[in-house]
Design a protein around this motif. Structure first.
Motif, mmCIF file in Angstrom:
data_model
loop_
_atom_site.group_PDB
_atom_site.id
_atom_site.type_symbol
_atom_site.label_atom_id
_atom_site.label_comp_id
_atom_site.label_asym_id
_atom_site.label_seq_id
_atom_site.Cartn_x
_atom_site.Cartn_y
_atom_site.Cartn_z
ATOM 1 N N LEU A 27 0.826 -1.216 0.000
ATOM 2 C CA LEU A 27 0.000 0.000 0.000
ATOM 3 C C LEU A 27 0.860 1.265 0.000
ATOM 4 C CD1 LEU A 27 -2.957 -0.852 2.407
ATOM 5 C CD2 LEU A 27 -3.049 -0.484 -0.061
ATOM 6 N N ALA A 28 1.953 1.244 0.730
ATOM 7 C CA ALA A 28 2.838 2.411 0.753
ATOM 8 C C ALA A 28 3.441 2.651 -0.626
ATOM 9 C CB ALA A 28 3.938 2.223 1.796
ATOM 10 N N ARG A 29 3.903 1.587 -1.277
ATOM 11 C CA ARG A 29 4.488 1.733 -2.616
ATOM 12 C C ARG A 29 3.426 2.152 -3.632
ATOM 13 N NH1 ARG A 29 6.214 -3.573 -3.473
ATOM 14 N NH2 ARG A 29 6.610 -2.966 -5.620
ATOM 15 N N VAL B 109 8.884 2.052 -6.702
ATOM 16 C CA VAL B 109 7.681 1.509 -7.336
ATOM 17 C C VAL B 109 7.864 0.049 -7.733
ATOM 18 C CG1 VAL B 109 6.168 1.704 -9.353
ATOM 19 C CG2 VAL B 109 6.804 3.751 -8.073
ATOM 20 N N ILE B 110 9.020 -0.309 -8.301
ATOM 21 C CA ILE B 110 9.219 -1.709 -8.692
ATOM 22 C C ILE B 110 9.665 -2.572 -7.517
ATOM 23 C CG2 ILE B 110 9.667 -1.112 -11.089
ATOM 24 C CD1 ILE B 110 12.649 -1.762 -10.564
ATOM 25 N N GLY B 111 10.063 -1.920 -6.426
ATOM 26 C CA GLY B 111 10.459 -2.665 -5.234
ATOM 27 C C GLY B 111 11.851 -3.252 -5.339
ATOM 28 N N ARG C 191 14.373 -0.387 0.564
ATOM 29 C CA ARG C 191 14.709 0.288 1.831
ATOM 30 C C ARG C 191 15.668 1.447 1.574
ATOM 31 N NH1 ARG C 191 13.436 -2.970 6.553
ATOM 32 N NH2 ARG C 191 12.823 -5.048 5.914
ATOM 33 N N LEU C 192 16.719 1.192 0.798
ATOM 34 C CA LEU C 192 17.699 2.246 0.510
ATOM 35 C C LEU C 192 17.093 3.362 -0.335
ATOM 36 C CD1 LEU C 192 20.911 0.151 -0.194
ATOM 37 C CD2 LEU C 192 20.427 1.582 1.793
ATOM 38 N N ALA C 193 16.299 2.977 -1.333
ATOM 39 C CA ALA C 193 15.665 3.984 -2.190
ATOM 40 C C ALA C 193 14.707 4.861 -1.383
ATOM 41 C CB ALA C 193 14.926 3.312 -3.347
ATOM 42 N N SER C 194 13.946 4.247 -0.492
ATOM 43 C CA SER C 194 13.010 5.018 0.339
ATOM 44 C C SER C 194 13.764 5.937 1.297
ATOM 45 C CB SER C 194 12.095 4.070 1.119
ATOM 46 O OG SER C 194 11.308 3.310 0.234
ATOM 47 N N PRO D 125 8.256 1.418 3.808
ATOM 48 C CA PRO D 125 9.194 0.492 3.157
ATOM 49 C C PRO D 125 10.581 0.475 3.816
ATOM 50 C CG PRO D 125 8.210 1.967 1.536
ATOM 51 C CD PRO D 125 7.754 2.418 2.876
ATOM 52 N N VAL D 126 11.001 1.582 4.402
ATOM 53 C CA VAL D 126 12.283 1.570 5.120
ATOM 54 C C VAL D 126 12.213 0.553 6.261
ATOM 55 C CG1 VAL D 126 13.812 2.895 6.643
ATOM 56 C CG2 VAL D 126 12.970 3.933 4.527
ATOM 57 N N LEU D 127 11.123 0.567 7.000
ATOM 58 C CA LEU D 127 10.984 -0.289 8.175
ATOM 59 C C LEU D 127 10.502 -1.702 7.859
ATOM 60 C CD1 LEU D 127 9.337 2.329 10.556
ATOM 61 C CD2 LEU D 127 11.734 1.609 10.511
#
Length: 182
Positions: free
Chosen positions: A26-28, A103-105, A109-112, A165-167
């Motif tokens: 949902l966050a992404r 978006v692609i996942g 974590r690093l991208a967020s 997504p970081v967490l």
């Protein structure tokens, strides 16, 4: 009363089990639906003309990122240093790449985390470089019953969406999961 407690506890248990998969997805999705276009549109304004325009940022790119430095050199990009070019180039590339990774996942974590840093720098530039700090309606205030200020309110929502997504990671529908990244 005990029946109500039991129903509550069963529903809470379902929510607890679903949260690790549902929240990151949902966050992404929320990021893609609301902020991906915003950041890519912003990045496109920074790209200069031609196929290699990313390496020759637009005048607007420098004015957005270094407003006071541009004013000091009368908007003559040639009077700025290599440092200015490197920051503008890196910021433009980050504005394209980090949202796509989220978006692609992939390396989510690093991208967020990178996007959170980007949002913080963007906010500080808006406040101090562009003078937003002098306008109460732009800065806003928390706990003021008005949830639409550009900096404090909106950017807090952005950071919270990016913290999930970081967490929690990217969730099951992601390249991270395919590559077995945590």
């Amino acid at each position: 009363m005990q029946a109500l407690v039991n129903i509550h506890n069963r529903l809470a248990g379902l929510a607890d089990r679903a949260a690790p998969e549902v929240l990151p997805l949902l966050a992404r999705f929320t990021f893609a639906a609301t902020l991906l276009g915003y950041f890519w549109a912003s990045a496109l304004t920074k790209v200069g003309p031609g196929i290699f325009g990313i390496f020759k940022p637009s005048l607007g790119a420098y004015a957005q990122i270094f407003p006071k430095a541009m004013e000091a050199v009368s908007y003559n990009v040639g009077d700025l240093s290599f440092f200015h070019w490197a920051v503008v180039f890196a910021g433009t590339v980050a504005e394209f790449i980090l949202p796509l990774l989220i978006v692609i996942g992939l390396f989510t974590r690093l991208a967020s985390l990178g996007m959170i840093g980007f949002v913080i720098v963007q906010s500080l530039t808006d406040l101090f470089g562009h003078g937003g700090i002098q306008h109460a309606e732009t800065l806003g205030a928390w706990f003021d019953r008005i949830p639409d200020s550009l900096i404090l309110d909106q950017r807090l929502f952005w950071v919270v969406i990016l913290l999930i997504p970081v967490l929690k990671g990217a969730g099951s529908l992601s390249v991270d999961r395919l590559l077995k990244l945590k």
